[in-house]
Design an enzyme around this catalytic site. Sequence first.
Site, PDB file in Angstrom:
ATOM      1  N   SER A 138       0.873  -1.160   0.000  1.00  0.00           N
ATOM      2  CA  SER A 138       0.000   0.000   0.000  1.00  0.00           C
ATOM      3  C   SER A 138       0.919   1.221   0.000  1.00  0.00           C
ATOM      4  O   SER A 138       1.725   1.384   0.917  1.00  0.00           O
ATOM      5  CB  SER A 138      -0.858  -0.036   1.267  1.00  0.00           C
ATOM      6  OG  SER A 138      -1.569   1.169   1.424  1.00  0.00           O
ATOM      7  N   LYS A 163      -1.199  -1.049  -4.365  1.00  0.00           N
ATOM      8  CA  LYS A 163      -2.397  -0.268  -4.002  1.00  0.00           C
ATOM      9  C   LYS A 163      -1.959   1.166  -3.769  1.00  0.00           C
ATOM     10  O   LYS A 163      -1.033   1.420  -3.002  1.00  0.00           O
ATOM     11  CB  LYS A 163      -3.027  -0.879  -2.746  1.00  0.00           C
ATOM     12  CG  LYS A 163      -3.937   0.034  -1.935  1.00  0.00           C
ATOM     13  CD  LYS A 163      -4.632  -0.730  -0.821  1.00  0.00           C
ATOM     14  CE  LYS A 163      -4.724   0.081   0.456  1.00  0.00           C
ATOM     15  NZ  LYS A 163      -5.361  -0.660   1.566  1.00  0.00           N
ATOM     16  N   LYS A 165      -2.883   5.050  -2.649  1.00  0.00           N
ATOM     17  CA  LYS A 165      -3.810   5.924  -1.938  1.00  0.00           C
ATOM     18  C   LYS A 165      -4.145   7.101  -2.847  1.00  0.00           C
ATOM     19  O   LYS A 165      -3.251   7.670  -3.492  1.00  0.00           O
ATOM     20  CB  LYS A 165      -3.152   6.436  -0.651  1.00  0.00           C
ATOM     21  CG  LYS A 165      -2.896   5.337   0.369  1.00  0.00           C
ATOM     22  CD  LYS A 165      -4.203   4.862   0.993  1.00  0.00           C
ATOM     23  CE  LYS A 165      -3.932   3.871   2.115  1.00  0.00           C
ATOM     24  NZ  LYS A 165      -5.198   3.442   2.758  1.00  0.00           N
ATOM     25  N   ASP A 190      -7.160   3.248  -3.080  1.00  0.00           N
ATOM     26  CA  ASP A 190      -7.870   3.346  -1.799  1.00  0.00           C
ATOM     27  C   ASP A 190      -8.060   4.825  -1.475  1.00  0.00           C
ATOM     28  O   ASP A 190      -7.077   5.560  -1.304  1.00  0.00           O
ATOM     29  CB  ASP A 190      -7.054   2.645  -0.702  1.00  0.00           C
ATOM     30  CG  ASP A 190      -7.798   2.575   0.631  1.00  0.00           C
ATOM     31  OD1 ASP A 190      -8.926   3.095   0.726  1.00  0.00           O
ATOM     32  OD2 ASP A 190      -7.231   1.991   1.588  1.00  0.00           O
ATOM     33  N   GLU A 215     -11.088   0.838  -3.451  1.00  0.00           N
ATOM     34  CA  GLU A 215     -11.345   0.616  -2.024  1.00  0.00           C
ATOM     35  C   GLU A 215     -11.924   1.868  -1.374  1.00  0.00           C
ATOM     36  O   GLU A 215     -11.377   2.966  -1.527  1.00  0.00           O
ATOM     37  CB  GLU A 215     -10.015   0.217  -1.364  1.00  0.00           C
ATOM     38  CG  GLU A 215     -10.127  -0.135   0.112  1.00  0.00           C
ATOM     39  CD  GLU A 215      -8.807  -0.670   0.673  1.00  0.00           C
ATOM     40  OE1 GLU A 215      -7.927  -1.077  -0.118  1.00  0.00           O
ATOM     41  OE2 GLU A 215      -8.654  -0.661   1.906  1.00  0.00           O
ATOM     42  N   ASP A 240     -13.792  -1.240   3.174  1.00  0.00           N
ATOM     43  CA  ASP A 240     -12.888  -1.382   4.312  1.00  0.00           C
ATOM     44  C   ASP A 240     -13.609  -0.775   5.524  1.00  0.00           C
ATOM     45  O   ASP A 240     -14.328  -1.478   6.250  1.00  0.00           O
ATOM     46  CB  ASP A 240     -11.554  -0.663   3.958  1.00  0.00           C
ATOM     47  CG  ASP A 240     -10.551  -0.560   5.100  1.00  0.00           C
ATOM     48  OD1 ASP A 240     -10.892  -0.890   6.243  1.00  0.00           O
ATOM     49  OD2 ASP A 240      -9.406  -0.110   4.860  1.00  0.00           O
ATOM     50  N   LYS A 264      -9.944  -6.534   8.168  1.00  0.00           N
ATOM     51  CA  LYS A 264      -8.904  -6.266   9.165  1.00  0.00           C
ATOM     52  C   LYS A 264      -9.462  -6.797  10.473  1.00  0.00           C
ATOM     53  O   LYS A 264     -10.474  -6.281  10.963  1.00  0.00           O
ATOM     54  CB  LYS A 264      -8.635  -4.759   9.298  1.00  0.00           C
ATOM     55  CG  LYS A 264      -8.043  -4.113   8.057  1.00  0.00           C
ATOM     56  CD  LYS A 264      -7.922  -2.598   8.190  1.00  0.00           C
ATOM     57  CE  LYS A 264      -7.362  -1.991   6.911  1.00  0.00           C
ATOM     58  NZ  LYS A 264      -7.478  -0.509   6.885  1.00  0.00           N
ATOM     59  N   GLY A 292      -4.274  -3.921   6.384  1.00  0.00           N
ATOM     60  CA  GLY A 292      -3.290  -3.643   7.424  1.00  0.00           C
ATOM     61  C   GLY A 292      -3.444  -2.224   7.926  1.00  0.00           C
ATOM     62  O   GLY A 292      -4.130  -1.400   7.311  1.00  0.00           O
TER      63      GLY A 292
HETATM   64  O1  OSB Z   1      -7.155   2.034   4.550  1.00  0.00           O
HETATM   65  O2  OSB Z   1      -6.021   0.274   4.467  1.00  0.00           O
HETATM   66  C1  OSB Z   1      -6.163   1.430   4.870  1.00  0.00           C
HETATM   67  C2  OSB Z   1      -3.006   2.525   6.716  1.00  0.00           C
HETATM   68  C3  OSB Z   1      -3.537   3.333   7.689  1.00  0.00           C
HETATM   69  C4  OSB Z   1      -4.901   3.534   7.717  1.00  0.00           C
HETATM   70  C5  OSB Z   1      -5.715   2.930   6.763  1.00  0.00           C
HETATM   71  C6  OSB Z   1      -5.178   2.095   5.800  1.00  0.00           C
HETATM   72  C7  OSB Z   1      -3.792   1.918   5.759  1.00  0.00           C
HETATM   73  C8  OSB Z   1      -3.112   1.144   4.733  1.00  0.00           C
HETATM   74  C9  OSB Z   1      -1.765   0.562   5.114  1.00  0.00           C
HETATM   75  O3  OSB Z   1      -3.496   1.014   3.600  1.00  0.00           O
HETATM   76  C10 OSB Z   1      -1.649  -0.882   4.883  1.00  0.00           C
HETATM   77  C11 OSB Z   1      -0.419  -1.457   5.557  1.00  0.00           C
HETATM   78  O4  OSB Z   1      -0.476  -1.796   6.758  1.00  0.00           O
HETATM   79  O5  OSB Z   1       0.612  -1.550   4.900  1.00  0.00           O
HETATM   80 MG    MG Z   2      -8.364   0.907   3.225  1.00  0.00          MG
END
Ligand code: OSB
Ligand code: MG
Length: 370
Positions: A138, A163, A165, A190, A215, A240, A264, A292
């Site tokens: 991510s 992935k 952001k 995401d 996402e 999510d 999660k 995660g």
């Molecule tokens: O939306 O999945 C999410 C990290 C912090 C808050 C929300 C998210 C995330 C990640 C990180 O996408 C995923 C990781 O742990 O590498």
């Molecule tokens: Mg997410």
Amino acid sequence: MSGIRIEEAELRIVRLPLLKPFTISTGTMHDKIFPLLILRGEGLEGYAESVVDPLPDYLEETIAGGMELLREVYLPQFLGKRFTHPNALDPILSPWRGHYMTKAVVEMAFYDLFAKARNEPLQTYLGGEGNHVDVGVSLGIMSIDETIAKTQEHLDQGYKRIKLKIMPGHDVKLIEAIRARFPDCPLSVDANGAYSLGDMKIMRALDCFRLNYIEQPLAYDDLHDHATLQKEIITPICLDESIRTVAHARKALQTDAMRVINIKVGRVGGFGEARHIHDLAEAFSVPVWCGGMLESGVGRAHNIHLSTLRNFKKPGDTSSASRYFPRDIIHERLETKNGQMPVPQGAGIGVTLDWDFLETVTLTKESFKA
Ligand code: OSB
Ligand code: MG
């Protein structure tokens, strides 16, 4: 011996510095600050970390609220009691509203203790199998050039999905650039709830890049608008934040508000609920994957065991811990090879705390006895 008596609990707040700040649509994280719970009983220790943040940026829970619930309600009720299975915690956990992240940390620590008492890996009690799981990365919000460089680096390392952001102002152009450079790379985005149905033009544009899924495009607590959006686009929506319980998952599946689920365990109140969501998704032929929250090695280990269940059909977010932290709070190195994360071997979650280092990153420590 029938069951495990919880004799002691230790509750810490830990702050792990991040190698680099991690930015998503809701803000930037500089350190990973989290509650760590250690339950002791039968001469063993069970560990779990909570995914709750100091402030309600990802979801509405806060560390302060969670700590209060643990101190005032949950820990006093658990200590001195004997439990034959992690499900037996339910009558104490479930009467309280919300606070899924805090419910999860108790249940997860007890699962670790329970599996250790039976000298079996955690995955055995979750119904998983296999000794490694597929993972992707991510990538937080950064410049397009940096995103291209990081994508190349992680594809070279064998990660199985990238992935990205996104947020308003940092979306279509970014994906266009990545797709031009990596036409066939497994890609997803995401938004962490940053868009609304008023952004249909952006959603339609994102729909043209053969994304694996989009996402959480819309609000963190929405299901209905996601169903409306899914009717308008071909790309599967993955939820999510919106899915905290199996009831949320049922409503989203029945209304076609999502076609993929990010599970999660820390967000949904523990492994019991995670399994219910996993099984329901399977009944709807909807694949899931393990998300995660930049966890330390303790949370990563829990996530890896969960990811071995059979409907975790897409690569998860449990990438190498060394991508985030100069040093972890466990002895074992949780590192991927060719996009696969090995399942930690041994009883329970299969990792051990580095107490000396943990001490140096502990902000507060409280002890509770039966
Ligand atoms: O939306 O999945 C999410 C990290 C912090 C808050 C929300 C998210 C995330 C990640 C990180 O996408 C995923 C990781 O742990 O590498
Ligand atoms: Mg997410």
